[in-house]
Design a protein around this motif. Structure first.
Motif, mmCIF file in Angstrom:
data_model
loop_
_atom_site.group_PDB
_atom_site.id
_atom_site.type_symbol
_atom_site.label_atom_id
_atom_site.label_comp_id
_atom_site.label_asym_id
_atom_site.label_seq_id
_atom_site.Cartn_x
_atom_site.Cartn_y
_atom_site.Cartn_z
ATOM 1 N N GLU A 65 0.754 -1.055 0.140
ATOM 2 C CA GLU A 65 -0.036 -0.155 -0.063
ATOM 3 C C GLU A 65 0.786 1.274 -0.027
ATOM 4 O O GLU A 65 0.269 2.401 -0.283
ATOM 5 N N GLN A 66 2.082 1.035 0.085
ATOM 6 C CA GLN A 66 2.954 2.256 0.372
ATOM 7 C C GLN A 66 3.146 3.017 -0.847
ATOM 8 O O GLN A 66 3.375 3.993 -1.521
ATOM 9 N N LEU A 67 3.140 2.231 -2.244
ATOM 10 C CA LEU A 67 3.144 2.726 -3.652
ATOM 11 C C LEU A 67 1.745 2.964 -4.328
ATOM 12 O O LEU A 67 0.977 1.828 -4.237
ATOM 13 N N ILE A 68 1.525 4.020 -4.859
ATOM 14 C CA ILE A 68 0.024 4.173 -5.194
ATOM 15 C C ILE A 68 0.035 4.347 -6.805
ATOM 16 O O ILE A 68 1.159 4.838 -7.274
ATOM 17 N N GLY A 69 -1.008 4.022 -7.434
ATOM 18 C CA GLY A 69 -1.027 4.240 -8.817
ATOM 19 C C GLY A 69 -0.514 3.119 -9.493
ATOM 20 O O GLY A 69 -0.422 3.179 -11.026
ATOM 21 N N ILE A 70 -0.050 2.129 -9.027
ATOM 22 C CA ILE A 70 0.615 0.845 -9.729
ATOM 23 C C ILE A 70 -0.428 -0.256 -9.896
ATOM 24 O O ILE A 70 -0.878 -0.505 -8.831
ATOM 25 N N ALA A 71 -0.753 -0.553 -11.057
ATOM 26 C CA ALA A 71 -1.821 -1.497 -11.325
ATOM 27 C C ALA A 71 -1.593 -2.937 -10.733
ATOM 28 O O ALA A 71 -0.435 -3.191 -10.890
ATOM 29 N N PHE A 72 -2.361 -3.564 -10.164
ATOM 30 C CA PHE A 72 -2.164 -4.641 -9.508
ATOM 31 C C PHE A 72 -2.778 -6.096 -10.648
ATOM 32 O O PHE A 72 -4.048 -5.844 -10.667
ATOM 33 N N PRO A 73 -2.102 -6.779 -11.348
ATOM 34 C CA PRO A 73 -2.687 -7.644 -12.299
ATOM 35 C C PRO A 73 -3.583 -8.687 -11.532
ATOM 36 O O PRO A 73 -3.253 -9.149 -10.517
ATOM 37 N N LEU A 74 -4.574 -8.778 -12.232
ATOM 38 C CA LEU A 74 -5.684 -10.043 -11.547
ATOM 39 C C LEU A 74 -4.902 -11.153 -11.364
ATOM 40 O O LEU A 74 -5.605 -12.032 -10.633
ATOM 41 N N ASP A 75 -4.137 -11.555 -12.406
ATOM 42 C CA ASP A 75 -3.538 -13.048 -12.424
ATOM 43 C C ASP A 75 -2.254 -12.960 -11.480
ATOM 44 O O ASP A 75 -1.457 -14.264 -12.046
ATOM 45 N N ALA A 76 -2.142 -12.132 -10.725
ATOM 46 C CA ALA A 76 -0.934 -12.008 -9.889
ATOM 47 C C ALA A 76 -0.753 -13.117 -8.986
ATOM 48 O O ALA A 76 0.247 -13.576 -8.692
ATOM 49 N N VAL A 77 -1.893 -13.678 -8.260
ATOM 50 C CA VAL A 77 -1.978 -14.560 -7.464
ATOM 51 C C VAL A 77 -2.723 -15.792 -7.928
ATOM 52 O O VAL A 77 -3.767 -15.645 -8.233
ATOM 53 N N THR A 78 -1.897 -16.884 -7.979
ATOM 54 C CA THR A 78 -2.450 -18.096 -8.289
ATOM 55 C C THR A 78 -2.156 -19.262 -7.156
ATOM 56 O O THR A 78 -1.584 -18.759 -6.185
ATOM 57 N N VAL A 79 -2.918 -20.495 -7.332
ATOM 58 C CA VAL A 79 -2.729 -21.499 -6.424
ATOM 59 C C VAL A 79 -1.404 -21.708 -6.043
ATOM 60 O O VAL A 79 -0.851 -21.966 -4.759
ATOM 61 N N ASN A 80 -0.182 -21.774 -6.943
ATOM 62 C CA ASN A 80 0.908 -22.441 -6.761
ATOM 63 C C ASN A 80 2.076 -21.026 -6.740
ATOM 64 O O ASN A 80 3.295 -21.226 -6.879
ATOM 65 N N ASN A 81 1.654 -19.908 -6.780
ATOM 66 C CA ASN A 81 2.565 -18.847 -6.865
ATOM 67 C C ASN A 81 3.550 -18.625 -5.680
ATOM 68 O O ASN A 81 3.261 -18.242 -4.676
ATOM 69 N N GLY A 82 4.723 -18.675 -6.027
ATOM 70 C CA GLY A 82 5.700 -18.601 -5.038
ATOM 71 C C GLY A 82 5.925 -17.326 -4.373
ATOM 72 O O GLY A 82 6.428 -17.143 -3.124
ATOM 73 N N SER A 83 5.730 -16.196 -5.029
ATOM 74 C CA SER A 83 5.619 -14.830 -4.489
ATOM 75 C C SER A 83 4.609 -14.777 -3.346
ATOM 76 O O SER A 83 4.925 -13.824 -2.677
#
Length: 204
Positions: A65-83
């Protein structure tokens, strides 16, 4: 008679001095009992755990939330996402092994044992904090599990229980670690009490 006597003496001397010629130590493998009796090997074991802290990542705040105006991709979170996953019970087992074995050691000095266990307790708290931050309550395992005899299907602790245990580990670590490790000393760069107290503030 001398012809028989001298060879017998030579044979006896050879047998007494060469009986262990094939009984050599395996230099590619360390006896576990020796590891936990030697301060240098214990420090080596601990040094191999320090990379768990990782390194500074310039993109670590990319989804905060510190960075404003950066688009968050809807597919960034997946079942096996290591991030967005932290479930490293292999490292937790190594930390728990260090705590248990150093506690049990009768060869190590008490001051050394306290410092090593303090570092390991901090590492455990650090690992679990990252796990709870992402997953909520997780199984808070504090002993190295036995594959054959222990029930490995451990239920999750609640989030509150995990935070209580994290703070407990940190409090114990702070009490056992040197308050400050001075620059230029052999242990400079290792976890000290001030570092653990600062991390406790973040946890709270």
């Amino acid at each position: 008679m001398k012809k028989i006597y001298y060879p017998l003496i030579a044979l006896a001397l050879c047998m007494s001095s060469c009986k262990n010629v094939l009984d050599i130590e395996d230099l590619n493998s360390l006896d576990e009992a020796k590891v936990w009796a030697d301060p240098n090997l214990v420090n080596g074991y601990l040094a191999n755990l320090y990379p768990l802290f990782g390194n500074w990542n310039s993109g670590a705040d990319g989804n905060s939330e510190q960075l404003i105006g950066i688009a968050f991709p809807l597919d960034a979170v997946t079942v096996n996402n290591g991030s967005y996953k932290s479930w490293d019970y292999t490292t937790i087992r190594k930390i728990n092994t260090a705590i248990q074995k150093v506690n049990e050691s009768t060869s190590l000095k008490d001051d050394f044992k306290k410092t090593v266990i303090g570092q390991a307790l901090f590492m455990r708290a650090f690992m679990y904090f990252n796990m709870v931050r992402i997953h909520g309550g997780v199984p808070y395992i504090t002993v190295p599990q036995d594959l054959k005899n222990d029930d490995l299907n451990v239920p999750r602790n609640s989030t509150k229980e995990c935070f209580d245990l994290i703070v407990k580990d940190l409090d114990q670590a702070i009490s056992q670690l040197p308050k400050t490790i001075a620059k230029g000393t052999a242990d400079y760069g290792k976890i000290d009490g001030d570092f653990a107290a600062a991390f406790k503030a973040k946890v709270l």
